[in-house]
Design a protein around this motif. Sequence first.
Motif, PDB file in Angstrom:
ATOM      1  N   LEU A  35       0.851  -1.182   0.000  1.00 34.62           N
ATOM      2  CA  LEU A  35       0.000   0.000   0.000  1.00 34.62           C
ATOM      3  C   LEU A  35       0.886   1.230   0.000  1.00 34.62           C
ATOM      4  N   THR A  36       0.510   2.229  -0.796  1.00 35.23           N
ATOM      5  CA  THR A  36       1.200   3.519  -0.808  1.00 35.23           C
ATOM      6  C   THR A  36       0.161   4.603  -0.588  1.00 35.23           C
ATOM      7  N   SER A  37       0.416   5.447   0.407  1.00 32.62           N
ATOM      8  CA  SER A  37      -0.580   6.436   0.801  1.00 32.62           C
ATOM      9  C   SER A  37       0.073   7.636   1.476  1.00 32.62           C
ATOM     10  N   PRO A  38      -0.395   8.839   1.169  1.00 32.44           N
ATOM     11  CA  PRO A  38       0.087  10.015   1.908  1.00 32.44           C
ATOM     12  C   PRO A  38      -0.248   9.956   3.399  1.00 32.44           C
ATOM     13  N   VAL A  39      -1.361   9.333   3.756  1.00 32.94           N
ATOM     14  CA  VAL A  39      -1.707   9.187   5.177  1.00 32.94           C
ATOM     15  C   VAL A  39      -0.718   8.244   5.855  1.00 32.94           C
ATOM     16  N   ALA A  40      -0.332   7.174   5.177  1.00 34.52           N
ATOM     17  CA  ALA A  40       0.682   6.267   5.739  1.00 34.52           C
ATOM     18  C   ALA A  40       1.991   7.012   5.943  1.00 34.52           C
ATOM     19  N   ALA A  41       2.355   7.855   4.992  1.00 31.02           N
ATOM     20  CA  ALA A  41       3.588   8.635   5.132  1.00 31.02           C
ATOM     21  C   ALA A  41       3.537   9.474   6.405  1.00 31.02           C
ATOM     22  N   ARG A  42       2.410  10.113   6.641  1.00 32.15           N
ATOM     23  CA  ARG A  42       2.260  10.978   7.810  1.00 32.15           C
ATOM     24  C   ARG A  42       2.190  10.179   9.109  1.00 32.15           C
ATOM     25  N   GLN A  92     -14.836  10.797   7.402  1.00 30.85           N
ATOM     26  CA  GLN A  92     -15.545  11.551   8.422  1.00 30.85           C
ATOM     27  C   GLN A  92     -15.266  13.048   8.348  1.00 30.85           C
ATOM     28  N   ASN A  93     -14.156  13.438   7.735  1.00 34.42           N
ATOM     29  CA  ASN A  93     -13.814  14.857   7.576  1.00 34.42           C
ATOM     30  C   ASN A  93     -14.267  15.414   6.227  1.00 34.42           C
ATOM     31  N   LYS A  94     -14.987  14.604   5.466  1.00 39.48           N
ATOM     32  CA  LYS A  94     -15.466  14.960   4.122  1.00 39.48           C
ATOM     33  C   LYS A  94     -14.331  15.068   3.107  1.00 39.48           C
ATOM     34  N   THR A  95     -13.171  14.510   3.435  1.00 37.72           N
ATOM     35  CA  THR A  95     -12.069  14.445   2.494  1.00 37.72           C
ATOM     36  C   THR A  95     -12.402  13.414   1.424  1.00 37.72           C
ATOM     37  N   GLN A  96     -12.227  13.785   0.175  1.00 37.80           N
ATOM     38  CA  GLN A  96     -12.465  12.845  -0.917  1.00 37.80           C
ATOM     39  C   GLN A  96     -11.229  11.987  -1.122  1.00 37.80           C
ATOM     40  N   THR A  97     -11.465  10.693  -1.317  1.00 40.87           N
ATOM     41  CA  THR A  97     -10.381   9.729  -1.469  1.00 40.87           C
ATOM     42  C   THR A  97     -10.652   8.844  -2.670  1.00 40.87           C
ATOM     43  N   GLY A  98      -9.594   8.548  -3.421  1.00 40.89           N
ATOM     44  CA  GLY A  98      -9.646   7.555  -4.485  1.00 40.89           C
ATOM     45  C   GLY A  98      -8.579   6.518  -4.216  1.00 40.89           C
ATOM     46  N   HIS A 115      -5.171   8.169  -2.943  1.00 40.30           N
ATOM     47  CA  HIS A 115      -5.079   9.578  -3.335  1.00 40.30           C
ATOM     48  C   HIS A 115      -6.135  10.354  -2.553  1.00 40.30           C
ATOM     49  N   TYR A 116      -5.774  11.561  -2.103  1.00 37.29           N
ATOM     50  CA  TYR A 116      -6.682  12.349  -1.283  1.00 37.29           C
ATOM     51  C   TYR A 116      -6.823  13.758  -1.823  1.00 37.29           C
ATOM     52  N   SER A 117      -8.035  14.337  -1.654  1.00 35.80           N
ATOM     53  CA  SER A 117      -8.223  15.740  -1.999  1.00 35.80           C
ATOM     54  C   SER A 117      -7.577  16.595  -0.917  1.00 35.80           C
ATOM     55  N   SER A 118      -7.227  17.807  -1.291  1.00 38.19           N
ATOM     56  CA  SER A 118      -6.601  18.668  -0.277  1.00 38.19           C
ATOM     57  C   SER A 118      -7.631  19.461   0.471  1.00 38.19           C
TER      58      SER A 118
END
Length: 118
Positions: A35-42, A92-98, A115-118
Amino acid sequence: MTDTEARDFAREWIAAWNSHDLTAIMSPYAPDVVLTSPVAARLLGDPSGTVAGKKALLDYFRRGLEVYPDLIFTLIDVMCGISSVVLYYTNQNKTQTGELMEFAPDGKVVRVVAHYSS
């Protein structure tokens, strides 16, 4: 993968996450999943954002549920590929994710790219 199979997978995947049941959440993944994810990075403090292997993925998902105890996903759409799907949803934060998920011949998820919306 048919459109019906993709939509069934998406509904089950969303339901598993919304239940916060780690056994259900982990059931679609292959032992060698990546899995590769910006959330995982953080969350993991790793700029690559890469989580390799089912055990590491379980640890990452457990950490995510601890950090986001009110986590809930709402499915917007499902896009079907040959041996992949893209799940498009909000959290839950209304962030769009693909999330692009690729499947092995046995039907298990072997690769995820989020992938996440900003």
